[in-house]
Each structure stands twice: as structure tokens, then as C-alpha cells.
Design a protein around this motif. Structure first.
Motif, PDB file in Angstrom:
ATOM      1  N   TYR A 234     -44.394 -28.920  69.934  1.00 46.11           N
ATOM      2  CA  TYR A 234     -44.531 -28.950  68.477  1.00 46.11           C
ATOM      3  C   TYR A 234     -45.750 -28.151  68.028  1.00 46.11           C
ATOM      4  O   TYR A 234     -45.728 -27.510  66.984  1.00 46.11           O
ATOM      5  CB  TYR A 234     -44.626 -30.397  67.981  1.00 46.11           C
ATOM      6  N   LYS A 235     -46.799 -28.172  68.845  1.00 46.08           N
ATOM      7  CA  LYS A 235     -48.012 -27.431  68.505  1.00 46.08           C
ATOM      8  C   LYS A 235     -47.744 -25.921  68.504  1.00 46.08           C
ATOM      9  O   LYS A 235     -48.221 -25.192  67.640  1.00 46.08           O
ATOM     10  CB  LYS A 235     -49.094 -27.772  69.526  1.00 46.08           C
ATOM     11  N   MET A 236     -46.946 -25.453  69.465  1.00 42.56           N
ATOM     12  CA  MET A 236     -46.626 -24.023  69.565  1.00 42.56           C
ATOM     13  C   MET A 236     -45.589 -23.601  68.526  1.00 42.56           C
ATOM     14  O   MET A 236     -45.541 -22.431  68.129  1.00 42.56           O
ATOM     15  CB  MET A 236     -46.123 -23.717  70.974  1.00 42.56           C
ATOM     16  N   SER A 237     -44.768 -24.530  68.068  1.00 43.06           N
ATOM     17  CA  SER A 237     -43.706 -24.173  67.130  1.00 43.06           C
ATOM     18  C   SER A 237     -44.245 -23.608  65.826  1.00 43.06           C
ATOM     19  O   SER A 237     -43.613 -22.744  65.217  1.00 43.06           O
ATOM     20  CB  SER A 237     -42.816 -25.386  66.848  1.00 43.06           C
ATOM     21  N   HIS A 238     -45.419 -24.042  65.404  1.00 43.21           N
ATOM     22  CA  HIS A 238     -46.009 -23.507  64.167  1.00 43.21           C
ATOM     23  C   HIS A 238     -46.398 -22.031  64.341  1.00 43.21           C
ATOM     24  O   HIS A 238     -46.208 -21.229  63.421  1.00 43.21           O
ATOM     25  CB  HIS A 238     -47.225 -24.334  63.755  1.00 43.21           C
ATOM     26  N   ALA A 239     -46.924 -21.683  65.511  1.00 37.56           N
ATOM     27  CA  ALA A 239     -47.287 -20.289  65.774  1.00 37.56           C
ATOM     28  C   ALA A 239     -46.038 -19.415  65.884  1.00 37.56           C
ATOM     29  O   ALA A 239     -46.015 -18.286  65.377  1.00 37.56           O
ATOM     30  CB  ALA A 239     -48.108 -20.189  67.049  1.00 37.56           C
ATOM     31  N   ILE A 240     -44.996 -19.934  66.515  1.00 42.37           N
ATOM     32  CA  ILE A 240     -43.746 -19.174  66.634  1.00 42.37           C
ATOM     33  C   ILE A 240     -43.146 -18.948  65.251  1.00 42.37           C
ATOM     34  O   ILE A 240     -42.681 -17.852  64.938  1.00 42.37           O
ATOM     35  CB  ILE A 240     -42.755 -19.904  67.557  1.00 42.37           C
ATOM     36  N   ARG A 241     -43.166 -19.972  64.414  1.00 46.17           N
ATOM     37  CA  ARG A 241     -42.626 -19.822  63.059  1.00 46.17           C
ATOM     38  C   ARG A 241     -43.429 -18.810  62.249  1.00 46.17           C
ATOM     39  O   ARG A 241     -42.864 -18.033  61.480  1.00 46.17           O
ATOM     40  CB  ARG A 241     -42.611 -21.191  62.349  1.00 46.17           C
ATOM     41  N   ARG A 242     -44.745 -18.784  62.436  1.00 41.10           N
ATOM     42  CA  ARG A 242     -45.573 -17.808  61.722  1.00 41.10           C
ATOM     43  C   ARG A 242     -45.218 -16.391  62.157  1.00 41.10           C
ATOM     44  O   ARG A 242     -45.108 -15.484  61.329  1.00 41.10           O
ATOM     45  CB  ARG A 242     -47.052 -18.083  61.981  1.00 41.10           C
ATOM     46  N   ILE A 243     -45.006 -16.192  63.448  1.00 40.20           N
ATOM     47  CA  ILE A 243     -44.614 -14.866  63.946  1.00 40.20           C
ATOM     48  C   ILE A 243     -43.234 -14.498  63.401  1.00 40.20           C
ATOM     49  O   ILE A 243     -42.992 -13.364  62.995  1.00 40.20           O
ATOM     50  CB  ILE A 243     -44.653 -14.836  65.480  1.00 40.20           C
ATOM     51  N   TRP A 244     -42.320 -15.470  63.364  1.00 37.88           N
ATOM     52  CA  TRP A 244     -40.979 -15.237  62.817  1.00 37.88           C
ATOM     53  C   TRP A 244     -41.051 -14.805  61.353  1.00 37.88           C
ATOM     54  O   TRP A 244     -40.342 -13.896  60.922  1.00 37.88           O
ATOM     55  CB  TRP A 244     -40.139 -16.496  62.966  1.00 37.88           C
ATOM     56  N   ASP A 245     -41.908 -15.468  60.595  1.00 37.84           N
ATOM     57  CA  ASP A 245     -42.038 -15.132  59.181  1.00 37.84           C
ATOM     58  C   ASP A 245     -42.647 -13.746  58.960  1.00 37.84           C
ATOM     59  O   ASP A 245     -42.422 -13.137  57.916  1.00 37.84           O
ATOM     60  CB  ASP A 245     -42.883 -16.185  58.460  1.00 37.84           C
ATOM     61  N   GLN A 246     -43.393 -13.243  59.927  1.00 34.33           N
ATOM     62  CA  GLN A 246     -43.993 -11.906  59.818  1.00 34.33           C
ATOM     63  C   GLN A 246     -43.023 -10.798  60.183  1.00 34.33           C
ATOM     64  O   GLN A 246     -43.272  -9.637  59.878  1.00 34.33           O
ATOM     65  CB  GLN A 246     -45.228 -11.800  60.711  1.00 34.33           C
ATOM     66  N   MET A 247     -41.914 -11.136  60.831  1.00 35.30           N
ATOM     67  CA  MET A 247     -40.925 -10.118  61.193  1.00 35.30           C
ATOM     68  C   MET A 247     -40.164  -9.684  59.947  1.00 35.30           C
ATOM     69  O   MET A 247     -39.828 -10.508  59.105  1.00 35.30           O
ATOM     70  CB  MET A 247     -39.948 -10.674  62.238  1.00 35.30           C
ATOM     71  N   PRO A 248     -39.889  -8.386  59.819  1.00 36.53           N
ATOM     72  CA  PRO A 248     -39.156  -7.912  58.631  1.00 36.53           C
ATOM     73  C   PRO A 248     -37.678  -8.292  58.693  1.00 36.53           C
ATOM     74  O   PRO A 248     -37.104  -8.419  59.762  1.00 36.53           O
ATOM     75  CB  PRO A 248     -39.349  -6.396  58.686  1.00 36.53           C
ATOM     76  N   ASP A 249     -37.091  -8.456  57.540  1.00 38.89           N
ATOM     77  CA  ASP A 249     -35.654  -8.725  57.453  1.00 38.89           C
ATOM     78  C   ASP A 249     -34.899  -7.415  57.568  1.00 38.89           C
ATOM     79  O   ASP A 249     -35.383  -6.390  57.090  1.00 38.89           O
ATOM     80  CB  ASP A 249     -35.320  -9.397  56.125  1.00 38.89           C
ATOM     81  N   PRO A 250     -33.738  -7.378  58.121  1.00 36.18           N
ATOM     82  CA  PRO A 250     -33.008  -8.436  58.784  1.00 36.18           C
ATOM     83  C   PRO A 250     -33.548  -8.681  60.188  1.00 36.18           C
ATOM     84  O   PRO A 250     -34.024  -7.760  60.852  1.00 36.18           O
ATOM     85  CB  PRO A 250     -31.583  -7.917  58.835  1.00 36.18           C
ATOM     86  N   LYS A 251     -33.462  -9.930  60.644  1.00 36.57           N
ATOM     87  CA  LYS A 251     -33.971 -10.309  61.954  1.00 36.57           C
ATOM     88  C   LYS A 251     -33.033 -11.327  62.579  1.00 36.57           C
ATOM     89  O   LYS A 251     -32.294 -12.004  61.880  1.00 36.57           O
ATOM     90  CB  LYS A 251     -35.384 -10.874  61.831  1.00 36.57           C
TER      91      LYS A 251
END
Length: 160
Positions: free
Chosen positions: A78-95
Motif C-alpha cells: 500500500y505504501k508503494m501504491s501511492h508512488a506508482i499512482r503518481r508515476i501513472w498520473d504523470q504519463m501522457p494520455d493515451p496510456k
């Protein structure tokens, strides 16, 4: 039979969105998230034996702004999931996202309070790769499924 006789007058026609989707599908650059033992198989997937460059995905980008496909390989806390989500949000669409392995797909054998029971709890997953550890050719199959998904999307907005 030459190319001129195959094309008749020398014209080749297609729809614009088909051409754009073909280019996008054959240049899907992965963002590796190697979190556990599945990361070794992800490295093998990118190696010369499996030749992922024939799909246009040999360029692993470690910058989310240059990536199209996130490969989450391994179990996630759960601690790492926040960092993964932040990286996901930084990826441009479409992804797109690949959950690689039993742990990324369902939490695997880690049935405890600190492990997310599948990355689909915080990311939209497009392809699941089963196995513990999954074979690199199974990851190629997931990449091919994402390519099929990209090729069928509408990339150009048409006025109706």
C-alpha cells in the motif's frame, strides 16, 4: 508482381485514424515498475532472446513522460501504491497498463494487510499476465493484446 501492378495507379489509401493507430501500436514504450521477482522476467522480455524490438517496445523509458505502457511486475505494498499512482498520473494520455504476474494481478501468495490484492485496485489494467513467475513470451502476448486494443481505438475526432 511489382508494387506498381499491385497498386494500380500507384495510390494507396487508408483512413487517417488507422494510420495513426498503426504508428502508435508499433511504438508503445514501456515504463517498467519492477517491484519483485517478476522484474527478472521483465528484463528477459526486453532481452535479445525474445526480441521485443519487433513490436517497437524495446525502448524502456524510465521517465513517465516518455512512456505509453506501464508494466507493474510483482507485488505491491500500500505504501508503494501511492508512488506508482503518481508515476501513472504523470504519463501522457493515451496510456495502458500490464499487470505482470500473479502478485500484481491478485496479490499472489501475499495475503496480508500490507499488500494490495491486485494493482487494479488503484490502476486501470488493460492486460493481465498470469504465472509465478510469468514467462517473457506471456508478456509479449499481453503487449500484442494492447497493440490490438490500440489499433481499434478512434484517434481522430470526426465531425458528424
Amino acid at each position: 508482381m511489382g508494387i506498381e501492378s499491385a497498386l494500380g495507379e500507384g495510390y494507396l489509401t487508408t483512413r487517417l485514424d488507422k494510420l495513426i493507430n498503426w504508428g502508435r501500436a508499433n511504438a508503445a514504450w514501456p515504463m517498467p515498475m519492477g517491484l519483485a521477482c517478476c522484474a527478472i522476467e521483465m528484463m528477459a522480455f526486453a532481452g535479445p532472446k525474445y526480441d521485443v524490438s519487433r513490436f517497437g517496445s524495446e525502448v524502456f523509458r524510465f521517465s513517465p513522460r516518455q512512456s505509453d505502457v506501464m508494466i507493474v511486475a510483482g507485488w505491491t505494498t500500500y505504501k508503494m501504491s501511492h508512488a506508482i499512482r503518481r508515476i501513472w498520473d504523470q504519463m501522457p494520455d493515451p496510456k495502458w497498463c500490464i499487470a505482470m504476474g500473479a502478485c500484481a494481478s491478485t496479490g499472489g501468495m501475499h495475503r496480508c494487510y500490507g499488500v494490495v490484492q491486485g494493482v487494479d485496485n488503484f490502476l486501470p489494467v488493460d492486460a493481465y499476465v498470469s504465472g509465478c513467475p510469468p514467462r517473457p513470451d506471456a508478456v509479449i502476448h499481453a503487449l500484442m493484446k494492447i497493440q490490438d486494443k490500440i489499433k481499434t481505438e478512434h484517434s481522430v475526432l470526426l465531425d458528424t
